[in-house]
Design an enzyme around this catalytic site. Structure first.
Site, PDB file in Angstrom:
ATOM      1  N   SER A 175       5.487   0.229  -1.456  1.00  0.00           N
ATOM      2  CA  SER A 175       4.001   0.209  -1.410  1.00  0.00           C
ATOM      3  C   SER A 175       3.206  -0.762  -0.975  1.00  0.00           C
ATOM      4  O   SER A 175       2.047  -0.819  -0.411  1.00  0.00           O
ATOM      5  CB  SER A 175       3.586   0.058  -3.095  1.00  0.00           C
ATOM      6  N   HIS A 203       3.861   6.858  -3.269  1.00  0.00           N
ATOM      7  CA  HIS A 203       2.960   6.870  -1.777  1.00  0.00           C
ATOM      8  C   HIS A 203       3.326   8.091  -1.015  1.00  0.00           C
ATOM      9  O   HIS A 203       2.947   7.937   0.259  1.00  0.00           O
ATOM     10  CB  HIS A 203       3.200   5.512  -1.220  1.00  0.00           C
ATOM     11  N   LYS A 235      -3.092   8.649  -6.854  1.00  0.00           N
ATOM     12  CA  LYS A 235      -2.988   8.257  -5.272  1.00  0.00           C
ATOM     13  C   LYS A 235      -3.473   9.341  -4.501  1.00  0.00           C
ATOM     14  O   LYS A 235      -4.724   9.907  -4.523  1.00  0.00           O
ATOM     15  CB  LYS A 235      -1.762   7.592  -4.770  1.00  0.00           C
TER      16      LYS A 235
END
Ligand SMILES: *Cc1c(COP(=O)(O)O)cnc(C)c1O
Length: 396
Positions: A175, A203, A235
């Site tokens: 990250s 991610h 996200k």
């Protein structure tokens, strides 16, 4: 009583004090912060879906049917058919046989790791894993061994010396660095030493691989290679929540054992419906991912030319390495004065002496936005005092 005020003061002295910015309006590159417009390069909304009209519409349409509140935990009476449909959708999206919907990625990591390893077992964790993985390891009461970042040989040597139940956990995309874990090699050693591999792809989901199916699919791996994938939905997916996907024997086990799944109220079911809409959109978003790749290339070429030190990342996470805490803060402030928002990331989020600016790109940015950031960085070059040194000298 402990002197909390003194501790706060110490943090301020060390350049480690954190404060929250007040944002109004939706999350998008043109962000209103403290009433002032800033061009933001720090959200994790990689595909620009946090404010997508289609997803907002799906939420609105689901509300009259599903109501608002989750009202109870999944095992009491909170497991709504909208949640169930999302789990089936997530399993299909990640090409796995089943999935379980959690309220947040933090809770998914805490719950999954502490359910699948316990006292007497050993967990192997990459040194740069996310805080929620670290906390899940602590909660499990297992023996925790951290291996050098991305170092599969070091991991293998540790596995060879360990008996009993073994669990290996890694971020798919790290990250704060943006690099991708060597999943194929990890899968091979985990198979050889009978260790359960868990990948946190917070991610990677939506961004990497065909149709954005994540870093495990991107590296050509299946559920046989990587039994469990954890993903977050706040996200790239642009909504909220998280999931774990894998074989039914493991997801069923987690329903029985993961305390952060069992002892919490179900998420609003309408949100699950909106997330299904977002997954449909993500599968059709090759153009967004292609645009993102173009901007990543443009940013990397431009920032390198300006003498900034980047990291080995092909993802939308493109940190600029600074080193010193104060220098990172000063660079961030200088950019903000030009209307550009890039937050400084300092210890303990990153190791001591590795403060950085974490630039993130979104498909909602334009190439012109990237050029504006590069122009801003160009005028802040003085913050890098020695161009051939990896880190700028400490600010006065
Ligand atoms: C953001 C993040 C999480 C936490 O997910 P939330 O849904 O925001 O709680 C977990 N793991 C990684 C690697 C993350 O970056």
């Amino acid at each position: 009583m402990r002197d909390f005020a003194a501790e706060l003061e110490q943090r301020k002295q060390a350049g480690l004090y954190r404060s929250r910015r007040l944002v109004s309006g939706p999350q998008q590159p043109e962000l209103t912060v403290g009433g002032r417009p800033l061009l933001s390069f720090c959200s994790n909304d990689y595909l620009g879906l946090a404010n997508h009209p289609g997803n907002i519409d799906a939420l609105r349409q689901a509300l009259p049917d599903a109501g608002l509140g989750g009202a109870a935990s999944h095992l009491i009476c909170g497991h709504h058919d909208a949640h169930h449909r999302l789990e089936e959708r997530l399993a299909a999206f990640t090409q796995r046989s089943s999935a379980l919907f959690f309220s947040t990625g933090y809770m998914a990591n805490m719950g999954v790791i502490s359910a699948l390893a316990g006292r007497g077992d050993t967990i192997f964790s990459d040194r740069l894993n996310h805080a929620s993985i670290i906390d899940g390891c602590i909660l499990s009461r297992a023996t925790v061994k951290r291996y050098r970042h991305g170092d599969v040989s070091a991991l293998e040597a540790m596995l060879a010396k360990t008996t009993g139940h073994k669990l290996v956990v890694t971020d798919g995309v790290f990250s704060m660095d943006g690099d991708v874990a060597p999943l194929r090699e990890l899968a091979t050693v985990c198979r050889a030493y009978d260790a359960l591999l868990v990948v946190d792809d917070a991610h990677g989901i939506g961004v990497l691989g065909p149709e954005g199916r994540g870093s495990v699919v991107a590296q050509g791996l299946s559920e046989d290679d990587v039994p469990l994938v954890i993903g977050t939905l706040g996200k790239a997916v642009g909504t909220s929540g998280a999931f774990v996907a894998g074989p039914p024997v493991l997801t069923d086990y987690l329903v029985q054992k993961a305390r952060t799944y069992i002892y919490t109220t179900a998420m609003p079911p309408a949100l699950a419906a909106a997330t299904c809409a977002s997954l449909d959109l993500i599968e059709r978003s090759n153009d967004r991912r292609a645009h993102l790749d173009r901007m990543i290339d443009r940013f990397r070429a431009g920032a390198r030319q300006l003498g900034y030190q980047l990291m080995d990342s092909v993802t939308p996470i493109q940190p600029i390495m600074v080193g010193d805490n104060w220098a990172a803060l000063a660079l961030s402030e200088a950019l903000e004065a030009q209307g550009l928002l890039v937050t400084a990331i300092r210890p303990p989020t990153v190791p001591e002496g590795e403060a950085r600016l974490r630039v993130t790109l979104s498909a909602a940015h334009t190439l012109e936005d990237v050029d504006r950031l590069l122009a801003g960085l160009g005028s802040c070059r003085s913050f890098i005092t020695a161009m051939d040194s990896p880190y700028p000298e400490q600010m006065a």
